[in-house]
Design a protein around this motif. Structure first.
Motif, mmCIF file in Angstrom:
data_model
loop_
_atom_site.group_PDB
_atom_site.id
_atom_site.type_symbol
_atom_site.label_atom_id
_atom_site.label_comp_id
_atom_site.label_asym_id
_atom_site.label_seq_id
_atom_site.Cartn_x
_atom_site.Cartn_y
_atom_site.Cartn_z
ATOM 1 N N GLN A 123 -10.969 33.572 -20.100
ATOM 2 C CA GLN A 123 -9.776 34.135 -19.451
ATOM 3 C C GLN A 123 -8.495 33.747 -20.191
ATOM 4 O O GLN A 123 -7.642 34.586 -20.466
ATOM 5 C CB GLN A 123 -9.720 33.640 -18.011
ATOM 6 C CG GLN A 123 -8.493 34.127 -17.268
ATOM 7 C CD GLN A 123 -8.414 33.562 -15.865
ATOM 8 O OE1 GLN A 123 -9.410 33.549 -15.158
ATOM 9 N NE2 GLN A 123 -7.251 33.102 -15.472
ATOM 10 N N TYR B 28 3.306 32.583 -13.319
ATOM 11 C CA TYR B 28 2.358 33.552 -12.778
ATOM 12 C C TYR B 28 2.786 33.837 -11.336
ATOM 13 O O TYR B 28 3.094 32.913 -10.600
ATOM 14 C CB TYR B 28 0.942 32.961 -12.798
ATOM 15 C CG TYR B 28 -0.125 33.946 -12.416
ATOM 16 C CD1 TYR B 28 -0.625 34.858 -13.340
ATOM 17 C CD2 TYR B 28 -0.640 33.974 -11.125
ATOM 18 C CE1 TYR B 28 -1.605 35.762 -12.992
ATOM 19 C CE2 TYR B 28 -1.625 34.881 -10.771
ATOM 20 C CZ TYR B 28 -2.104 35.772 -11.706
ATOM 21 O OH TYR B 28 -3.080 36.668 -11.354
ATOM 22 N N GLU B 57 -1.804 34.626 -17.574
ATOM 23 C CA GLU B 57 -2.802 35.344 -16.786
ATOM 24 C C GLU B 57 -3.322 34.529 -15.607
ATOM 25 O O GLU B 57 -4.170 35.021 -14.866
ATOM 26 C CB GLU B 57 -3.931 35.824 -17.706
ATOM 27 C CG GLU B 57 -5.014 34.817 -18.028
ATOM 28 C CD GLU B 57 -4.533 33.612 -18.820
ATOM 29 O OE1 GLU B 57 -3.511 33.683 -19.509
ATOM 30 O OE2 GLU B 57 -5.198 32.558 -18.711
ATOM 31 N N SER B 58 -2.799 33.327 -15.410
ATOM 32 C CA SER B 58 -3.185 32.510 -14.253
ATOM 33 C C SER B 58 -2.273 31.293 -14.203
ATOM 34 O O SER B 58 -1.592 30.977 -15.180
ATOM 35 C CB SER B 58 -4.625 32.021 -14.381
ATOM 36 O OG SER B 58 -4.702 30.996 -15.362
ATOM 37 N N GLU B 59 -2.290 30.622 -13.071
ATOM 38 C CA GLU B 59 -1.500 29.383 -12.976
ATOM 39 C C GLU B 59 -2.116 28.283 -13.830
ATOM 40 O O GLU B 59 -1.407 27.409 -14.312
ATOM 41 C CB GLU B 59 -1.408 28.906 -11.524
ATOM 42 C CG GLU B 59 -0.517 29.765 -10.644
ATOM 43 C CD GLU B 59 -1.284 30.894 -9.979
ATOM 44 O OE1 GLU B 59 -2.465 31.096 -10.330
ATOM 45 O OE2 GLU B 59 -0.710 31.573 -9.110
ATOM 46 N N GLY B 84 -1.960 28.782 -6.323
ATOM 47 C CA GLY B 84 -1.555 28.601 -7.716
ATOM 48 C C GLY B 84 -1.475 27.132 -8.081
ATOM 49 O O GLY B 84 -1.931 26.705 -9.145
#
Lengths: 315, 387
Positions: A123, B28, B57-59, B84
């Motif tokens: 990811q 994010y 794309e993410s915390e 998050g």
């Protein structure tokens, strides 16, 4: 024609003599991964910052208070080398623009094993490549979680025995095929994607140089032989690296702006896959019919790649 | 006093950070932090400040990118909330161990499950032991002031620790309040450029993030703990400096009508404002009730708390988080363990309330003070549960 194209193969003296990864680290005998690391760092040269994932290359190189790294280096965690690299790249970019550091190109690279790339790190890798950071991501693929004791990953090849895909009576090893991360990177429209193997050092170094010249993301997937995890003699590391290429199990190619090119000599006929499998303990349990199944899979993958080389046009 | 303008607090948080000459923000989106993220993007995309904006794309990647950027010497900001923050959990203690002065705004929100996007402190409490400096804000002005002060505290060479500014989700982030901003020149004077101790650059290569064998790990942990405790000196110093320059004095423990109080209510975050109105009402009725507000949660301001509660008979702790199957709310548990040996310490009453956005009104505070009078033991109790 081939001889001229691959002239570099005969010019090993042109390789940078300077070492960027110092001797005295704690890698196993015959480690193909640390050789890959040493070569890729030679290809990069100076002015590099490294973000490394947790894994073999981290553990063998950086037991406090020692370090094998001559480049500036940061390790944060397992799954986030690409994200840490993103931050390093952004930080250097902002500081340079604002005149707070020297005004010259410094390349950010991120390094992870196959687990840190294809599984837990996928990811973060996807995010970093999609955002287009000026960064090279290196996957040093030894086809299992070697640092934790040879557990299977999604990069473990079909039917290989690992400690979590053992060659049992009912299930003979890994049930799935190898996840194709270079393809995933091509799907991200990464401008430079390549495979490499330290048994072909000049090819590896040339690809690293190409990747460094890209202003934007690049991805190099390096096959990293692991005698410890593959249950084979440590002195056959280089030979295994050549066999994996000559059998077509791990073809050497590069994808520049979507255009595929084989960087190895195209054989008239691939070597039988058994030549590569037989020296390795992780494939010891395979029956002749298992080997035949693997051969068919390798042939099919090879054809798919040849089709791409023939058909794909640059973006 | 300067000119006050009406602004939503989340937007004001981003505006305050924009005054701080940040180099990198990695954010994010998550409710109720999203207005901070959106406004940060507006500011950077409009070219009002010169910073890199990483839309991670993410915390997990936002805090990881912050670590990488901070290691280059950049001034770095992120903001998050709830899930998050939970996703960041793995990386938080690494950032503090590496002494990277990242500043984070956390829009406090309940942690799932069940899913609930509203305010409580269930997100920050599991991060308690991460080694971050942890500040709480009560109103929009404090959000502005503490967001700026957080950089100065975090980056101080005596500190070098990441700092989180807690901003109650919705109750605070989405309120429109009259706010006063310092000017850019004033902030420049208060907060000079970061002078990093170590950076990632080929001009002076170094290895960051070595692993520790058992022979050194304990020493590293103690060093981090010591650094966090020592940071209080700098926190107080920075609060005082802010007070001198801007006229708004901050304390690590704030009090309201607490001096002669027999009963003290203890709050963290935005609840303090409501509680102060309840105190006024009870005072009008002749009751000796006061208020203590913890601004600093880590390092825990134990001496200041002792001084603030001296002489009171009952201390009512308002916990907006739960330690399931444990001794009580995290704030009360902490205070009880600090005061365990204190002779003549107050009786400590622990209420778990205000969870997942449940309002805590003036009447609720008065009712809890009533309930505390009759409560015999010190076990925790849920307030306002419909049964």
């Amino acid at each position: 024609m081939n001889t001229v194209q691959n002239f570099e193969i005969f010019a090993p003296k042109l390789v940078d003599r300077k070492e960027y990864f110092s001797a005295g680290h704690r890698a196993c005998q015959g480690c193909g991964e640390v050789l890959a690391l040493r070569l890729l760092l030679k290809g990069l040269g100076d002015d590099v910052v490294v973000a490394n994932a947790t894994g073999c290359m981290e553990i063998i190189s950086s037991a406090y208070p020692q370090t094998a790294w001559l480049h500036p280096y940061i390790h944060v965690a397992f799954e986030n080398a690409a994200a840490v690299g993103s931050g390093v790249e952004a930080g250097l970019k902002a500081l340079r623009r604002k005149g707070k550091i020297a005004d010259r190109d410094v390349k950010t690279i991120a390094i992870a094993g196959d687990g840190g790339t294809a599984d837990i790190g996928l990811q973060a890798l996807s995010g970093a490549m999609e955002r287009g950071h000026d960064m090279i991501f290196f996957c040093l693929d030894n086809e299992a979680y070697m640092n934790t004791g040879i557990q299977r990953s999604s990069a473990t090849p079909f039917m290989a025995a690992t400690t979590t895909s053992p060659a049992g009576e009912a299930i003979p090893g890994q049930r799935t095929g190898k996840k194709n991360v270079p393809e995933i990177m091509v799907a991200h429209k990464v401008p430079y994607v390549a495979t490499a193997c330290p048994s072909y050092p000049i090819d590896l170094i040339n690809k690293v140089k190409k990747a460094k010249a890209v202003k934007g993301p690049a991805y190099i997937h390096i096959f990293s032989m692991c005698p410890t995890g593959w249950r084979c003699a440590s002195e056959i590391t280089i030979k295994l690296g050549r066999l994996v290429v000559e059998t077509g199990v791990f073809p050497l190619y590069e994808v520049e702006n979507g255009k595929y090119r084989l960087t190895m000599e195209v054989p008239e006929k691939l070597r039988p896959v058994g030549d590569y499998l037989k020296p390795q303990g992780r494939f010891r349990h395979l029956t002749p019919s298992n080997i035949e199944t693997i051969q068919e899979r390798v042939n099919r993958e090879w054809e798919i790649l040849m089709n791409k080389i023939e058909c794909m046009q640059p973006w | 006093m300067g000119k006050r303008i009406g602004m939503e607090v989340g937007i004001a948080a981003a505006e305050a950070v924009a005054l701080c000459n940040i180099d990198v923000a990695a954010v994010y989106p998550i409710t109720p932090q999203s207005h901070i993220a959106e406004h940060m993007a507006d500011i950077i995309h409009d070219g009002r400040i010169d910073a890199e904006f990483i839309t991670v794309e993410s915390e997990h990647s936002s805090i990881s990118a912050c670590a990488g950027a901070s290691a280059t010497g950049a001034r770095v900001y992120t903001a998050t909330s709830s899930q998050g923050l939970m996703l960041m959990h793995e990386i938080l203690p690494i950032v503090s161990a590496m002494r990277l002065p990242v500043v984070m705004g956390n829009a406090n929100r309940a942690v799932s499950g069940p899913l609930n996007i509203w305010n409580d402190h269930g997100d920050i409490m599991p991060q308690r032991d991460s080694g971050w400096i942890c500040l709480f804000t009560e109103n929009g002005q404090e959000v502005i002031d503490l967001s700026i002060m957080a950089f100065k505290i975090a980056e101080d060479p005596e500190v070098m620790l990441p700092t989180v500014v807690n901003i109650d989700g919705f109750q605070l982030t989405h309120m429109i309040e009259p706010l006063e901003f310092p000017t850019q020149a004033q902030v420049n004077k208060f907060l000079p450029d970061r002078k990093p101790y170590a950076t990632l650059h080929p001009d002076n290569p170094m290895t960051m993030g070595c692993f520790n064998m058992p022979d050194i790990f304990t020493e590293t942990m103690k060093a981090k703990d010591t650094a966090l405790w020592n940071s209080k000196k700098t926190i107080v110093k920075v609060f005082n400096e802010w007070g001198r320059q801007f006229g708004r004095k901050y304390n690590v423990v704030e009090t309201y009508k607490a001096k002669d109080a027999e009963t003290l209510i203890l709050t963290m975050g935005s609840m303090g404002e409501t509680a102060s109105i309840a105190v006024d009402e009870m005072r009008k009725a002749g009751r000796k009730v006061g208020l203590v507000k913890l601004r600093l949660w880590r390092p825990f301001p134990v001496e200041e708390l002792r001084a603030a509660i001296k002489g009171c008979k009952t201390l009512i702790v308002m916990d907006r988080a739960i330690s399931f199957g444990g001794a009580g709310g995290p704030v009360a548990t902490e205070i009880k363990s600090f005061l365990f040996h204190d002779k003549g310490r107050p009786r400590i009453v622990d209420f778990l309330m205000g969870l997942g956005g449940r309002d805590v009104t003036v009447g609720d505070f008065i009712a809890m003070v009533e309930r505390a009078k009759n409560k015999k033991d010190e076990t925790y109790e849920y307030y306002g549960v419909r049964e």
